[in-house]
Design an enzyme around this catalytic site. Sequence first.
Site, short mmCIF file in Angstrom:
data_model
loop_
_atom_site.label_atom_id
_atom_site.label_comp_id
_atom_site.label_asym_id
_atom_site.label_seq_id
_atom_site.Cartn_x
_atom_site.Cartn_y
_atom_site.Cartn_z
N SER A 12 0.83 -1.21 0.00
CA SER A 12 0.00 0.00 0.00
C SER A 12 0.86 1.26 0.00
O SER A 12 0.49 2.28 -0.60
CB SER A 12 -0.99 0.00 1.17
OG SER A 12 -0.33 0.17 2.40
N ASN A 13 2.03 1.19 0.63
CA ASN A 13 2.95 2.34 0.54
C ASN A 13 3.53 2.47 -0.86
O ASN A 13 3.71 3.58 -1.36
CB ASN A 13 4.05 2.23 1.59
CG ASN A 13 3.59 2.70 2.95
OD1 ASN A 13 3.38 3.90 3.15
ND2 ASN A 13 3.38 1.77 3.87
N ILE A 91 16.50 -7.93 6.48
CA ILE A 91 17.58 -7.10 7.00
C ILE A 91 18.68 -7.03 5.95
O ILE A 91 19.02 -8.04 5.34
CB ILE A 91 18.11 -7.68 8.33
CG1 ILE A 91 17.05 -7.47 9.41
CG2 ILE A 91 19.44 -7.04 8.73
CD1 ILE A 91 17.37 -8.13 10.73
N ASN A 106 13.65 4.48 4.13
CA ASN A 106 12.71 3.46 4.62
C ASN A 106 11.56 4.14 5.34
O ASN A 106 11.73 5.22 5.92
CB ASN A 106 13.46 2.54 5.60
CG ASN A 106 12.57 1.45 6.20
OD1 ASN A 106 11.79 0.81 5.48
ND2 ASN A 106 12.66 1.25 7.50
N HIS A 108 8.96 3.45 8.49
CA HIS A 108 8.83 2.59 9.67
C HIS A 108 7.61 3.05 10.50
O HIS A 108 7.45 4.25 10.73
CB HIS A 108 10.10 2.66 10.52
CG HIS A 108 10.04 1.79 11.73
ND1 HIS A 108 10.22 0.42 11.65
CD2 HIS A 108 9.77 2.07 13.02
CE1 HIS A 108 10.07 -0.10 12.86
NE2 HIS A 108 9.80 0.89 13.72
N GLY A 142 22.63 0.21 11.04
CA GLY A 142 21.83 -0.19 12.20
C GLY A 142 20.35 -0.17 11.84
O GLY A 142 19.86 0.81 11.29
N ASP A 144 16.64 0.50 11.49
CA ASP A 144 15.73 1.58 11.92
C ASP A 144 16.45 2.67 12.71
O ASP A 144 15.88 3.29 13.61
CB ASP A 144 14.55 1.01 12.73
CG ASP A 144 13.74 -0.02 11.95
OD1 ASP A 144 13.65 0.11 10.72
OD2 ASP A 144 13.21 -0.95 12.57
N GLU A 173 1.07 7.17 6.91
CA GLU A 173 2.20 6.66 6.11
C GLU A 173 2.02 7.06 4.65
O GLU A 173 2.96 7.50 3.98
CB GLU A 173 2.30 5.14 6.20
CG GLU A 173 2.74 4.63 7.57
CD GLU A 173 2.97 3.13 7.59
OE1 GLU A 173 3.59 2.59 6.65
OE2 GLU A 173 2.52 2.48 8.56
C1 GRF Z 1 3.83 -0.52 6.73
O1 GRF Z 1 3.21 -0.29 7.95
C2 GRF Z 1 5.28 -0.16 6.80
O2 GRF Z 1 5.53 0.99 7.54
C3 GRF Z 1 5.79 -1.37 7.52
O3 GRF Z 1 5.16 -2.46 6.91
C4 GRF Z 1 3.91 -2.02 6.44
C5 GRF Z 1 3.88 -2.30 4.98
O4 GRF Z 1 2.62 -2.08 4.41
N1 GRF Z 1 7.19 -1.43 7.66
P1 GRF Z 1 2.45 -2.01 2.85
O5 GRF Z 1 3.09 -3.28 2.27
O6 GRF Z 1 3.13 -0.78 2.34
O7 GRF Z 1 0.98 -1.98 2.62
#
Ligand code: GRF
Length: 188
Positions: A12-13, A91, A106, A108, A142, A144, A173
């Site tokens: 979704s991101n 990782i 990234n 998070h 490191g 996050d 997000e």
């Molecule tokens: C999001 O909450 C992102 O921040 C996290 O994993 C999730 C991924 O969601 N690290 P999507 O695949 O982007 O829908």
Amino acid sequence: TPIAVLISGRGSNLQCLIDACAADDYPARIVAVISNRPDAYGLERAREAGISAIAIDHKAYASRESFEAALDSALREAGAEFVCLAGFMRILTEGFVNQWDGRMINIHPSLLPKFKGVDTHKRAIEAGESEHGCTVHWVTPGMDEGPVIAQARVPVLPGDTPETLAARVLVEEHRLYPEALKLALEKA
Ligand code: GRF
């Protein structure tokens, strides 16, 4: 700037970045979407948008280094100059991260430096936080830990479950990532 988006799942991101890149005045275009999981729904989203969708199954590689060598070749072949991790659940080694130093970010789901790692929503609720959110940051060796580019905050409400809180954070997000990518590209 030609960018690649690395995913492991739903994407979704990724979708919010695809949508942002559709605007003529947005400073990035996506040249490849790469997933370490061949069945990631995000690969469908890429195909739907006419973007090269590449599966590099980490299970097919004997070591983290050989997986990353394949990843690095795919990125270079696609002409990517910048990398966005979006729900990418592997990782990355220091060697790989250093090769993309200053060119990889990234997202998070917590207000870093709080709650690095997984299960952030559950841990925020259990810690009795009144506020939670998400962070876009530069990727450094490191996990996050890299410098913060942008954050968005949401309240933790009475009766929240990890799922209701995650949904509230996810809305932010999707707003934050395109904005933070733009900021990052101005600094890269
Ligand atoms: C999001 O909450 C992102 O921040 C996290 O994993 C999730 C991924 O969601 N690290 P999507 O695949 O982007 O829908």
